[in-house]
Design an enzyme around this catalytic site. Structure first.
Site, short mmCIF file in Angstrom:
data_model
loop_
_atom_site.label_atom_id
_atom_site.label_comp_id
_atom_site.label_asym_id
_atom_site.label_seq_id
_atom_site.Cartn_x
_atom_site.Cartn_y
_atom_site.Cartn_z
N PRO A 89 20.93 84.86 26.33
CA PRO A 89 22.07 85.08 25.43
C PRO A 89 23.13 83.98 25.56
CG PRO A 89 21.56 87.09 26.69
CD PRO A 89 20.77 85.97 27.29
N GLU A 116 19.24 91.22 34.45
CA GLU A 116 20.51 90.59 34.03
C GLU A 116 20.37 89.10 33.77
OE1 GLU A 116 23.58 92.12 33.16
OE2 GLU A 116 22.01 93.62 33.14
N ARG A 154 3.96 78.49 11.92
CA ARG A 154 3.85 78.50 10.46
C ARG A 154 4.23 77.17 9.83
NH1 ARG A 154 7.52 79.64 7.55
NH2 ARG A 154 6.49 81.01 6.08
N ASP A 169 10.30 78.00 1.59
CA ASP A 169 11.01 78.94 2.46
C ASP A 169 12.52 78.84 2.33
OD1 ASP A 169 8.90 80.20 3.51
OD2 ASP A 169 8.97 79.22 5.47
C1 9D3 Z 1 25.81 92.61 30.37
C2 9D3 Z 1 25.76 91.21 29.97
N1 9D3 Z 1 24.56 90.85 29.19
C3 9D3 Z 1 24.71 89.48 28.67
C4 9D3 Z 1 25.14 89.48 27.23
C5 9D3 Z 1 23.39 90.93 30.04
C6 9D3 Z 1 22.10 90.61 29.38
C7 9D3 Z 1 21.76 91.12 28.15
C8 9D3 Z 1 20.51 90.85 27.59
C9 9D3 Z 1 21.20 89.84 30.06
C10 9D3 Z 1 19.96 89.57 29.51
C11 9D3 Z 1 19.62 90.09 28.29
C12 9D3 Z 1 18.27 89.85 27.74
N2 9D3 Z 1 18.30 88.94 26.60
C13 9D3 Z 1 17.51 87.88 26.55
O1 9D3 Z 1 16.74 87.63 27.45
C14 9D3 Z 1 17.61 86.98 25.42
C15 9D3 Z 1 18.35 87.09 24.20
C16 9D3 Z 1 19.21 88.10 23.67
O2 9D3 Z 1 19.47 89.15 24.25
N3 9D3 Z 1 19.78 87.88 22.45
C17 9D3 Z 1 19.54 86.77 21.72
N4 9D3 Z 1 18.76 85.79 22.16
C18 9D3 Z 1 18.17 85.97 23.38
S1 9D3 Z 1 17.17 84.86 24.11
C19 9D3 Z 1 16.93 85.78 25.45
#
Ligand code: 9D3
Length: 242
Positions: A89, A116, A154, A169
């Site tokens: 994220p 996390e 794709r 697209d």
């Molecule tokens: C509580 C804080 N969170 C961070 C925003 C913790 C957290 C949330 C979700 C830690 C890891 C995740 C898992 N998400 C992914 O691995 C992830 C992800 C996503 O959640 N949203 C958009 N793109 C991606 S790429 C990897």
């Protein structure tokens, strides 16, 4: 094109090998997908891949050493030149142009985290780039890895049945798609727009362009405002805009 995904859920990621366009490209040998499970590189009886965060706080953190060993195995398969991307994220928000850029390489290693997140020292040692697929919270990086692999596959020549499909697209032209209709002519009293039934291909093309531009203006003002409209395009939507 070769992909490796580091994941605690290899069966989930490998399900792409059996389904649709991605499955066909993989069964046909045009694309190779490998998975590397950090759990296979743990020294203890419990096969521990995560631990509590230093400094305290909720949740667990993925341990650096099993991840590093999994990436090493990936590189043995793909070569040391493969770009290594951690999905998180906190990553850079990817779009179609970044997918196209990533296609310039012939291999990609994707790290899908769970819990996390992963130990920062693993990122510092092994990761070239950090990518996000959007501002919403998922439970891991597997779906983002599959999104990226799907979007890249794709674009490979010969993967889509009709080469026009990839060009048409949304986003490759910065415009959303026009609405589609198929048989029958009437569904619950709703008719197919008359122009599509008359066979005048110039009129059909104009109607579609108009619909695409109006949709883009209504739904994606961000995309619409960065379009370079021709005088002809402006005329097409002039009456709608007033
Ligand atoms: C509580 C804080 N969170 C961070 C925003 C913790 C957290 C949330 C979700 C830690 C890891 C995740 C898992 N998400 C992914 O691995 C992830 C992800 C996503 O959640 N949203 C958009 N793109 C991606 S790429 C990897």
């Amino acid at each position: 094109m070769k992909f490796s995904v580091v994941t605690l859920f290899p069966e989930f990621v490998e399900s792409m090998q059996h389904i649709g366009v991605t499955g066909k490209a993989m069964q046909g040998g045009l694309v190779e997908l490998f998975t590397c499970n950090p759990r296979e590189f743990t020294p203890d009886a419990h096969r521990t891949v995560d631990d509590r965060p230093y400094g305290g706080g909720p949740g667990m953190v993925m341990k650096a050493t099993p991840l590093k060993a999994a990436v090493k195995k990936c590189k043995e398969r793909l070569g040391t030149s493969a770009k290594t991307v951690y999905l998180s994220p906190q990553g850079k928000l990817i779009d179609q142009s970044l997918i196209e850029q990533a296609m310039l390489g012939d291999s990609l290693i994707l790290i899908a985290g769970r819990y996390e997140g992963v130990d920062q020292r693993f990122i510092d040692m092994e990761v070239d780039e950090e990518w996000s697929i959007g501002d919403y919270v998922l439970s891991g990086g597997e779906l983002p890895a599959m999104v990226i692999i799907d979007a890249m596959i794709r674009l490979l020549p010969g993967v889509l049945g009709d080469p026009r499909s990839a060009l048409d697209d949304s986003f490759s032209g910065g415009v959303l798609e026009f609405p589609h209709y198929t048989r029958p002519e009437v569904v619950d009293g709703r008719r197919v727009p008359q122009v599509l039934l008359e066979g005048n291909h110039a009129e059909i093309a104009k109607w579609r362009k108009r619909k695409a531009l109006i949709r883009t203006a209504e739904r994606r003002p961000d995309l619409f405002n960065s379009l370079h409209l021709s005088e002809e395009d402006r005329k097409l939507i002039a009456e709608y805009m007033n």
